[in-house]
Design a protein around this motif. Structure first.
Motif, PDB file in Angstrom:
ATOM      1  N   PHE A 124       0.796  -1.221   0.000  1.00 25.00           N
ATOM      2  CA  PHE A 124       0.000   0.000   0.000  1.00 25.00           C
ATOM      3  C   PHE A 124       0.834   1.278   0.000  1.00 25.00           C
ATOM      4  O   PHE A 124       0.326   2.342  -0.343  1.00 25.00           O
TER       5      PHE A 124
ATOM      6  N   GLY B   9      -0.842   5.055   1.079  1.00 25.67           N
ATOM      7  CA  GLY B   9      -1.846   4.005   1.060  1.00 25.67           C
ATOM      8  C   GLY B   9      -2.107   3.444   2.444  1.00 25.67           C
ATOM      9  O   GLY B   9      -3.258   3.182   2.825  1.00 25.67           O
ATOM     10  N   SER B  10      -1.044   3.279   3.229  1.00 26.55           N
ATOM     11  CA  SER B  10      -1.204   2.780   4.598  1.00 26.55           C
ATOM     12  C   SER B  10      -1.921   3.798   5.477  1.00 26.55           C
ATOM     13  O   SER B  10      -2.565   3.438   6.463  1.00 26.55           O
TER      14      SER B  10
ATOM     15  N   ILE C 281      -5.453   3.021   5.013  1.00 28.71           N
ATOM     16  CA  ILE C 281      -5.793   1.814   5.768  1.00 28.71           C
ATOM     17  C   ILE C 281      -5.935   2.140   7.245  1.00 28.71           C
ATOM     18  O   ILE C 281      -6.886   1.694   7.915  1.00 28.71           O
TER      19      ILE C 281
ATOM     20  N   ILE D 109      -8.308  -6.132   1.664  1.00 31.99           N
ATOM     21  CA  ILE D 109      -7.090  -5.497   2.173  1.00 31.99           C
ATOM     22  C   ILE D 109      -6.150  -6.544   2.746  1.00 31.99           C
ATOM     23  O   ILE D 109      -4.940  -6.551   2.454  1.00 31.99           O
TER      24      ILE D 109
ATOM     25  N   ALA E  99      -2.436  -2.017  -5.129  1.00 26.27           N
ATOM     26  CA  ALA E  99      -3.070  -2.508  -3.904  1.00 26.27           C
ATOM     27  C   ALA E  99      -4.390  -1.798  -3.644  1.00 26.27           C
ATOM     28  O   ALA E  99      -5.395  -2.425  -3.274  1.00 26.27           O
ATOM     29  N   LEU E 100      -4.408  -0.490  -3.838  1.00 27.56           N
ATOM     30  CA  LEU E 100      -5.630   0.275  -3.611  1.00 27.56           C
ATOM     31  C   LEU E 100      -6.705  -0.079  -4.631  1.00 27.56           C
ATOM     32  O   LEU E 100      -7.875  -0.265  -4.280  1.00 27.56           O
TER      33      LEU E 100
ATOM     34  N   SER F  32      -8.087  -3.527  -3.858  1.00 24.03           N
ATOM     35  CA  SER F  32      -8.937  -3.521  -2.656  1.00 24.03           C
ATOM     36  C   SER F  32     -10.305  -2.925  -2.949  1.00 24.03           C
ATOM     37  O   SER F  32     -11.332  -3.449  -2.504  1.00 24.03           O
TER      38      SER F  32
END
Length: 432
Positions: A90, A94-95, A98, A343, A381-382, A385
């Protein structure tokens, strides 16, 4: 364990690792709580016995795999879940997303737990305090206690986990051998729940525990401890509390857990509610604080104080309970059951299959410091998800929780290597 709060934004050193029991008793507490009892009561009042236990078993298998995989990564790297996401696909920003998503969801859980406590308190006082007044009072007191951090959590977990399990056993005995159940009016389920929907609800009730597992297993010493912790939590939470609640709800023909607890246990039940709510909401606020701390540090570089974030989040969670989040409990579980599995799936695929940042993490592990570099944002990743969550919400065929996770994993497996190869080619062209 008193130093638990000292590592919100750094790896846990090897000399700070703890015994199996020290971590397991807190991790078990995440699923030996009123929310699991509530879920079991809903399932028991809306499904046949075989369907309910089939849903629990299948969901527990998926939960076990996800929890162990992510918990092992947390143990290996010594990082909490929201921070681990930074090097599991991420990226830094990105994290942050999350961490914010985890914090918001845990605020929902805080509101639900606080609402259950408030209803119990109002009932015990014969309505002298209204629900809103009880929710405001209990939320404020709980928030102040939580500011003491994990030291308070560990103390209450040692009392609350055995006490709550004993409470469930007492209710079970009275439901099948006592006379209290005759005073509880039946609550007929508005509609039947399918096995696939029940699986999504069970995962929704436990999936945040999977994402929060690295917050705790980063203190574990080895993979065997992580496996034992995962197994003990499933047995105690899903089959102990959730399973017994199914049997009780079917016997008493109701899903109203406040009526079940107060009619069968009186003041003992209220005491168990107090400790259970205190313990699980301590953990909810703690992991929510870690998520917000990671978000703030990821965007600004500033490391905020734990106590200040906890106070602010506790106030917001209390408002959630006052405004009636408990009334949307089933919808809340179904939403979590399709948002978070993608995720977790992406993080596990990145860490164990693609291993995009494993070398970076390995180099920093010996220095007990975070890696000096990380990608800014992990678009694959985003995208994976979001696509997985949308699939779970929009596609009605099959099992939503499995649909969402499988779609996310496949998309990430296909897009991440392509983007990496494209970036490498661009760097090569630029260099030439």
């Amino acid at each position: 364990m008193s130093k638990f709060d000292d590592y919100p934004l750094s790896p846990v050193p090897a000399n700070r690792r703890l015994s199996l029991l020290s971590v397991a008793i807190v991790h078990m507490g995440m699923l030996t709580a009123l929310d699991q009892f509530m879920l079991g009561a809903v399932l028991g009042n809306s499904m046949t016995l075989a369907e309910a236990f089939t849903a629990i078993t299948l969901a527990s298998l998926l939960f076990g795999v996800l929890t162990f995989a992510l918990g092992y990564a947390g143990m290996r790297e010594g990082l909490p879940g929201s921070l681990l996401a930074r090097w599991c696909g991420f990226g830094r920003h990105g994290s942050v997303l999350i961490g914010m998503l985890v914090a918001i969801s845990l605020l929902g859980w805080f509101g639900i737990q606080n609402a259950v406590f408030a209803r119990s308190l109002s009932y015990a006082l014969n309505g002298k305090l209204s629900f809103a007044e009880s929710a405001a009072l209990s939320g404020t007191v709980l928030t102040l206690l939580v500011t003491f951090g994990f030291k308070a959590l560990r103390f209450t977990a040692r009392i609350a986990v055995p006490l709550f399990i004993a409470l469930v056993g007492w209710i079970f005995w009275h439901a099948f051998h006592g006379q209290s159940g005759q005073n509880i009016p039946p609550v007929i389920a508005s509609q039947a729940i399918t096995v696939s929907a029940a699986m999504t609800m069970v995962i929704g009730g436990a999936i945040l525990a999977s994402l929060m597992t690295p917050d705790l297993t980063r203190f574990s010493r080895n993979g065997k401890d992580v496996f034992a912790i995962t197994l003990l939590t499933i047995m105690a939470g899903e089959y102990g509390v959730n399973g017994v609640a199914i049997l009780i709800a079917r016997e008493l023909q109701t899903s109203d857990i406040i009526a079940i607890i107060t009619q069968t246990t009186s003041s003992l039940g209220l005491l168990a509610v107090v400790f259970s709510t205190l313990r699980i909401n301590d953990l909810n606020l703690y992991s929510s604080t870690l998520g917000i701390a990671n978000a703030i540090e990821g965007v600004t570089g500033y490391k905020p104080r734990y106590q200040m974030i906890t106070l602010l989040l506790g106030m917001l969670g209390t408002l959630c309970s006052v405004f009636g989040i408990l009334d949307r409990f089933v919808d809340f579980l179904e939403l979590l059951g399709v948002i978070f599995p993608p995720i977790l799936g992406v993080m596990i695929v990145d860490y164990y299959v693609l291993k995009t940042e494993r070398q970076t993490l390995a180099l920093s592990r010996t220095s007990d410091a975070l890696p000096a570099t990380s990608q800014l944002i992990g678009w694959p990743a985003l995208i994976a998800s979001v696509a997985g969550a949308a699939t779970g919400l929009l596609v009605e065929r099959g099992v939503p929780v499995l649909n969402s996770m499988l779609v996310a994993c496949v998309i990430y497996l296909l897009t991440a290597p392509l983007l990496k190869r494209s970036s490498s080619l661009q760097e090569k062209v630029t260099a030439e």
